[in-house]
Enzyme design. Structure first.
Site, mmCIF file in Angstrom:
data_model
loop_
_atom_site.group_PDB
_atom_site.id
_atom_site.type_symbol
_atom_site.label_atom_id
_atom_site.label_comp_id
_atom_site.label_asym_id
_atom_site.label_seq_id
_atom_site.Cartn_x
_atom_site.Cartn_y
_atom_site.Cartn_z
ATOM 1 N N ASP A 156 -8.497 -0.042 8.643
ATOM 2 C CA ASP A 156 -8.900 1.072 9.491
ATOM 3 C C ASP A 156 -9.197 0.573 10.893
ATOM 4 O O ASP A 156 -9.729 -0.529 11.078
ATOM 5 C CB ASP A 156 -10.164 1.752 8.944
ATOM 6 C CG ASP A 156 -9.906 2.545 7.686
ATOM 7 O OD1 ASP A 156 -8.811 3.113 7.545
ATOM 8 O OD2 ASP A 156 -10.813 2.612 6.836
ATOM 9 N N ARG A 213 0.847 -1.195 0.000
ATOM 10 C CA ARG A 213 0.000 0.000 0.000
ATOM 11 C C ARG A 213 0.876 1.236 0.000
ATOM 12 O O ARG A 213 1.801 1.354 0.791
ATOM 13 C CB ARG A 213 -0.904 -0.002 1.233
ATOM 14 C CG ARG A 213 -1.617 1.324 1.508
ATOM 15 C CD ARG A 213 -3.010 1.328 0.957
ATOM 16 N NE ARG A 213 -3.631 2.638 1.013
ATOM 17 C CZ ARG A 213 -4.513 3.021 1.914
ATOM 18 N NH1 ARG A 213 -4.888 2.195 2.872
ATOM 19 N NH2 ARG A 213 -5.055 4.224 1.853
ATOM 20 N N ASP A 222 -6.611 -1.779 2.753
ATOM 21 C CA ASP A 222 -6.924 -0.609 3.568
ATOM 22 C C ASP A 222 -7.394 -1.154 4.904
ATOM 23 O O ASP A 222 -8.407 -1.862 4.966
ATOM 24 C CB ASP A 222 -8.010 0.232 2.906
ATOM 25 C CG ASP A 222 -8.319 1.502 3.671
ATOM 26 O OD1 ASP A 222 -7.464 1.960 4.442
ATOM 27 O OD2 ASP A 222 -9.427 2.043 3.496
ATOM 28 N N ARG A 248 -6.624 0.404 -3.962
ATOM 29 C CA ARG A 248 -5.622 0.029 -2.965
ATOM 30 C C ARG A 248 -5.597 -1.477 -2.784
ATOM 31 O O ARG A 248 -6.635 -2.121 -2.831
ATOM 32 C CB ARG A 248 -5.854 0.731 -1.647
ATOM 33 C CG ARG A 248 -7.216 0.436 -1.077
ATOM 34 C CD ARG A 248 -7.695 1.477 -0.139
ATOM 35 N NE ARG A 248 -7.952 2.681 -0.898
ATOM 36 C CZ ARG A 248 -8.460 3.773 -0.405
ATOM 37 N NH1 ARG A 248 -8.761 3.840 0.849
ATOM 38 N NH2 ARG A 248 -8.685 4.818 -1.145
#
Length: 161
Positions: A96, A81, A94, A91
């Site tokens: 989070d 990434r 990801d 991407r």
């Protein structure tokens, strides 16, 4: 967790495997189904995303929220990434940090709960898989928040308007 470069489901599984390598202080409790969602935001001309939510038990005496965020960002980098290269664009992975227990914090580096979580069906639908009885600080359940969003769920596909 999200991915739309290559095999998104495999990328999510690879990220989970890398996270497991960090030791016994991180315990996997639940993994949602993997949902396929159309791109949100301004960059619409890209592949759909594979999205999932994992519920972890993280030893708070070992992992501070900022340290855990650094760890998941290191996993993103290890997987290829490039942060900031194309905000909102494709991407490989990801990751989070949506919530950290009941903690609320806002710093330059980290905000928890995630500031846009309650606006995103692609987050809330898989979150409901792993925490169906979760009630947010404003007193609303996941189902109540989802009822206020304009989205459709068709099997494992989420379309949000």
């Amino acid at each position: 967790m999200g991915s739309n470069i290559g095999d998104g489901e495999a990328n999510i599984n690879d990220a989970l495997t890398l996270l497991e390598d960090y030791g016994n202080d991180i315990v996997f409790e639940a993994l949602s189904n993997i949902y396929h969602t159309e791109p949100q935001g301004q960059v619409k001309d890209q592949p759909w995303f594979a999205n999932a939510v994992v519920r972890l038990q993280v030893a708070s005496d070992v992992w501070a929220p900022e340290g855990f965020l650094s760890t998941i960002q290191a996993i993103e980098i290890k997987m290829g990434r490039l942060r900031g290269a194309d905000p909102g664009g494709p991407r490989i992975i990801d990751l989070d940090l949506l919530m950290y227990g009941d903690l609320e914090m806002h710093t330059e580096y980290l905000t928890v709960p995630h500031p846009r979580m309650l606006e995103r069906a692609f987050v809330l639908v898989p979150l409901r898989d792993v925490a169906p009885k979760l009630v947010f600080k404003d007193g609303r359940s996941i189902d109540q928040v989802l009822a206020g969003l304009d989205y459709t769920l068709d099997g494992n596909k989420i379309v949000q308007r």
